[in-house]
Enzyme design. Structure first.
Site, PDB file in Angstrom:
ATOM      1  N   CYS A   1       0.751  -1.339  -0.187  1.00  0.00           N
ATOM      2  CA  CYS A   1       0.118   0.131  -0.043  1.00  0.00           C
ATOM      3  C   CYS A   1       0.839   1.306  -0.134  1.00  0.00           C
ATOM      4  O   CYS A   1       1.663   1.448   0.723  1.00  0.00           O
ATOM      5  CB  CYS A   1      -0.861   0.008   1.207  1.00  0.00           C
TER       6      CYS A   1
ATOM      7  N   CYS B   1       0.438   3.531   3.358  1.00  0.00           N
ATOM      8  CA  CYS B   1       0.860   2.985   4.741  1.00  0.00           C
ATOM      9  C   CYS B   1       2.221   3.479   5.143  1.00  0.00           C
ATOM     10  O   CYS B   1       3.086   3.865   4.371  1.00  0.00           O
ATOM     11  CB  CYS B   1       0.982   1.431   4.734  1.00  0.00           C
TER      12      CYS B   1
ATOM     13  N   HIS C   1      -4.174   0.386   8.106  1.00  0.00           N
ATOM     14  CA  HIS C   1      -4.714  -0.085   6.744  1.00  0.00           C
ATOM     15  C   HIS C   1      -6.155  -0.565   6.824  1.00  0.00           C
ATOM     16  O   HIS C   1      -7.003  -0.435   6.029  1.00  0.00           O
ATOM     17  CB  HIS C   1      -3.782  -0.797   6.048  1.00  0.00           C
TER      18      HIS C   1
ATOM     19  N   ASN D   1     -13.825   9.947  -0.655  1.00  0.00           N
ATOM     20  CA  ASN D   1     -14.461   9.101  -1.351  1.00  0.00           C
ATOM     21  C   ASN D   1     -14.219   7.668  -0.810  1.00  0.00           C
ATOM     22  O   ASN D   1     -13.081   7.304  -0.602  1.00  0.00           O
ATOM     23  CB  ASN D   1     -14.125   9.034  -2.870  1.00  0.00           C
TER      24      ASN D   1
ATOM     25  N   SER E   1      -9.402   4.018  -5.223  1.00  0.00           N
ATOM     26  CA  SER E   1      -8.665   2.951  -5.835  1.00  0.00           C
ATOM     27  C   SER E   1      -7.788   2.531  -4.217  1.00  0.00           C
ATOM     28  O   SER E   1      -6.867   1.232  -4.806  1.00  0.00           O
ATOM     29  CB  SER E   1      -7.888   3.697  -6.507  1.00  0.00           C
TER      30      SER E   1
ATOM     31  N   HIS F   1      -7.039   2.155   2.072  1.00  0.00           N
ATOM     32  CA  HIS F   1      -6.414   2.718   3.155  1.00  0.00           C
ATOM     33  C   HIS F   1      -7.213   3.941   3.633  1.00  0.00           C
ATOM     34  O   HIS F   1      -7.725   4.734   2.758  1.00  0.00           O
ATOM     35  CB  HIS F   1      -4.900   3.095   2.874  1.00  0.00           C
TER      36      HIS F   1
ATOM     37  N   HIS G   1      -8.427   7.620   3.778  1.00  0.00           N
ATOM     38  CA  HIS G   1      -7.982   8.676   3.750  1.00  0.00           C
ATOM     39  C   HIS G   1      -8.930   9.339   2.778  1.00  0.00           C
ATOM     40  O   HIS G   1      -9.964   9.179   2.486  1.00  0.00           O
ATOM     41  CB  HIS G   1      -6.625   8.489   2.686  1.00  0.00           C
TER      42      HIS G   1
ATOM     43  N   GLN H   1      -9.138  13.567   0.585  1.00  0.00           N
ATOM     44  CA  GLN H   1      -8.438  14.577  -0.218  1.00  0.00           C
ATOM     45  C   GLN H   1      -8.611  16.142   0.106  1.00  0.00           C
ATOM     46  O   GLN H   1      -9.819  16.330   0.799  1.00  0.00           O
ATOM     47  CB  GLN H   1      -8.672  14.113  -1.615  1.00  0.00           C
TER      48      GLN H   1
END
Length: 351
Positions: free
Chosen positions: A52, A55, A115, A155, A163, A166, A168, A170
């Site tokens: 990943c 990570c 993760h 998202n 995609s 993990h 996260h 933006q």
């Protein structure tokens, strides 16, 4: 003829925040579903994935190595949709063929080093660190003279184009104000100039009086399914105090925002016993140097699932060519969310 019943009869609802209409067709929810059904997979991710790129300690595609972070981590997107070094210029042919250069900065925020977690599986103090990072990033990016809007969003799930699983989000910060917050600016300003109060303050008061669409609330924030909701289980988090952006939140209000995000997302997961997909984001004042007293901080959640973990809402046909449309009423969706437990169906992993 029978009298109008919003739980049975087709009708339009006005979105006061965006100045648009949505068609509500509650009778259609009774039709049998023979359309596409999504596949679901039980997620069993490791706490650390050596492949990943988000990570701690791993190398990203661009060659940068992540620090061995222990809570949150933010960096410039290696493949950002916006870049800061765009030359000025554009195209204008007869006012019909128009284009203009757009500059900006795209950042990635890792919510946790784990993760295998998502927001509803994190503790409130851990989500509070995410909120604090939103505050610092909004403050830093919004202070730049070349940035007039800072869009913070997440998202969640492959259904929403994510995609990497993990946890996260933006940040896209750019020179111009994007379309959706620009529409909200127009509507909120017109209302504020007429009434001297924010549109969402008065709307929230109405919702709290009716209680039909309120899902959960705490001392500083309220979650409700908007009267004008488009997506089946769409919600909005509204600050009780009409602040313009996250930097104005008190310490207690930051705690309360973390608390209500966790409680809402747990209810989402519990609805169909899956890691519930959505796109979510904060809407707050433009950073164009103006005070924007008309703006009222809020956060949108747009989940696509309709009837179950495998049946989703598609925006096609009439929605693309006419107006947005929904089958179940916002009141029905709010009731379903209110029914859900705030104990995650999988339990909460130790952090």
């Amino acid at each position: 003829m029978a009298s109008f019943d919003s739980t049975e009869h087709p009708h339009r609802r006005f979105n006061a925040l965006a100045g648009e209409w949505v068609l509500v067709s509650p009778h259609r929810s009774k039709r049998p579903w023979q359309g596409q059904q999504e596949e679901t997979e039980e997620e069993n991710r490791p706490a650390y994935d050596p492949t990943c790129y988000l990570c701690p300690g791993n190398t990203r595609v661009g060659g940068e190595v992540n620090p061995k972070y222990t809570d949150t981590f933010v960096f410039n997107n290696d493949f950002g949709a916006l870049t800061a070094d765009v030359p000025t210029g554009g195209i204008n042919e007869g006012g019909l063929l128009r284009a203009e250069a757009e500059s900006g900065i795209c950042r990635v925020i890792c919510f946790s080093p784990r993760h295998d977690l998502t927001l509803p599986q994190m503790t409130t103090p851990a989500i509070r660190k995410v909120v604090d990072l939103w505050v610092s990033e909004f403050q830093t990016l919004g202070a730049r003279p070349d940035i007039n809007y800072v869009q913070i969003f997440e998202n969640k799930g492959p259904m929403m184009g994510c995609s990497n699983p993990h946890p996260h989000g933006q940040i896209w910060a750019q020179r111009t104000v994007p379309g959706e917050p620009a529409k909200e600016t127009v509507q909120q300003l017109a209302y504020f100039q007429e009434h001297g109060r924010t549109l969402l303050a008065d709307y929230l008061q109405l919702e709290l009086e009716k209680k039909e669409r309120v899902v959960i609330e705490n001392e500083h924030f309220v979650v409700l399914v908007p009267f004008w909701a488009v997506w089946p289980f769409e919600t909005i988090i509204i600050a009780r105090r009409p602040v313009q952006d996250v930097t104005q939140l008190t310490d207690d209000e930051r705690d309360a925002l973390a608390d209500i995000i966790r409680r809402l997302t747990i209810r989402y997961d519990n609805l169909f016993h899956i890691s519930f997909p959505y796109s979510a984001g904060l809407h707050q004042r433009p950073t164009d140097g103006q005070e924007h007293p008309e703006w009222h901080l809020h956060m949108h959640f747009y989940p696509p699932l309709l009837r179950s973990a495998t049946v989703r809402k598609f925006m096609v046909g009439y929605e693309m060519l006419g107006d947005p449309q929904r089958d179940v009423t916002p009141e029905f969706s709010a009731g379903r969310l209110r029914e859900q437990s705030e104990v995650h169906y999988k339990g909460v992993p130790a952090e």
